[in-house]
Design a protein around this motif. Sequence first.
Motif: not given
Length: 476
Positions: A247-249, A455, A451, A196, A251, A199-200
């Motif tokens: 949304e990533t923050r 994953t 992204l 994450l 998660r 991704q961020l």
Amino acid sequence: MRFLPALLILLLAAGCRVAAPSGPVTSPTSPQTFAPTQTDTLSAGLLPWRQFFRDSALVGLLDTAMRQNLDVRIAVQRVEVYQAQYLARRGALFPTVSAGGTTGLDHYGLYTMTGVGNFDTNLSQNIDGGQRVPTGLTPDYFAGLRSSWEIDIWGKLRSRRRAAYLRVLSSEQGRNLVITNLVADVARAYYELQALDSQLATLERNAKLQEEGLRLIRIQKQAGRVTELAVQQFAAQALRTESLAFETRQRITETETNINQLLGRYPQTIRRTPLRPTQELPANIMVGVPATALLRRPDVRQAELELRATHADVDAARAAFLPSLTLTPYVGLNSFSASQFFNPSSVVYGVLVGLTGPILNRAQVRADYRQAVAGSYQGYYRYQQALQAGFREVVVGLRGLENYRAAADLRAREVAQLRSAVATANELFVAGYASYLEVITAQRSVLDAELNLATARQAQLLQSVNLYRALGGGWR
């Protein structure tokens, strides 16, 4: 009357017959190898978690979890419960001794054996005044020791003790299973947090590039090279990237909270290292031979010990059909006169030998036996379930490790190609050979690919953790 004891023994023996239970349906034997190409003889499950995981931040989190996790503490207390039950079963093999005193008053009728006997005793010339029995209310004082000891002739008590001992060992393996799952859960959450973060960082980097692209497209609109539609498309793409970052923050917050709960503490920032593009797996994964690798799993060991305990339960239930021999000795002071209570002549002692066994109403004994046999069958099938589940998890882990490694390599190459495509699209757009839609498509494609690459790397790390747990690692 001479044959009465022999008749009673025959009746007890007739009530003791019980057939041995038929064995459960056997399951097919496990394969000799996890995979056709697997030839390793040393399993990664033998490695302690401090050696398996090479990330110092993760090792620190696991060390905290071992000390503070509530599930581990509950499992430790569960072991204490079974140890107490074992002590109780072991104590049943030894005689019980209790000290106590009783006081009673009895009035015997004139036409009772005791009443007539007391009356005749008082008329006897062979007793003195202190030995005369009160005939109105007859006191009875006793103080001393009483004992009861069941002689374990048929091994019933020993079988119960063995079952309790095996369940102590089973509970210890249950505790190891909790620790194994805890190590895997913390490691999985940690790698998810790393992914994450990656991704961020990707979203924030692309957001800056898209903001710069939006600024340039607005300048080109003022110069008349593009329309307002191009500006709106670039602005929408920037907004999409920004929303994905929020949304990533969220998660990340949820994952950090989950890790803190596993560590037995309230929410706080989790220290971690960034996910590197070339990050290696925790350790070289080797699986070994199924017959030895699976038997190191705590759940398989727990199921095996529980199965052996159920066999001891069946032995104890079968022995319950046989007669029980009980010794009940006593020693103390007994008198009907308080003034003569401490006289040495008031010392009494004796022993009662009892032989009891079910003859007619054996419903409870039969029910306990059937329950024990059914429990033995359940234990056998649970053991087979544990073996099959372990084999399945190892096979899936091995395949997944290979497949996710290949997928991560291909996605890394995809990202490199798409980054080159973005640079080419920008150059062609400036030269007037490409439309703004081609630039937007190239930027969105590279963002999605980056992204997906994070994953895929996360899945590869998670698969190694799952395989480590499947091989019985993590509790050492």
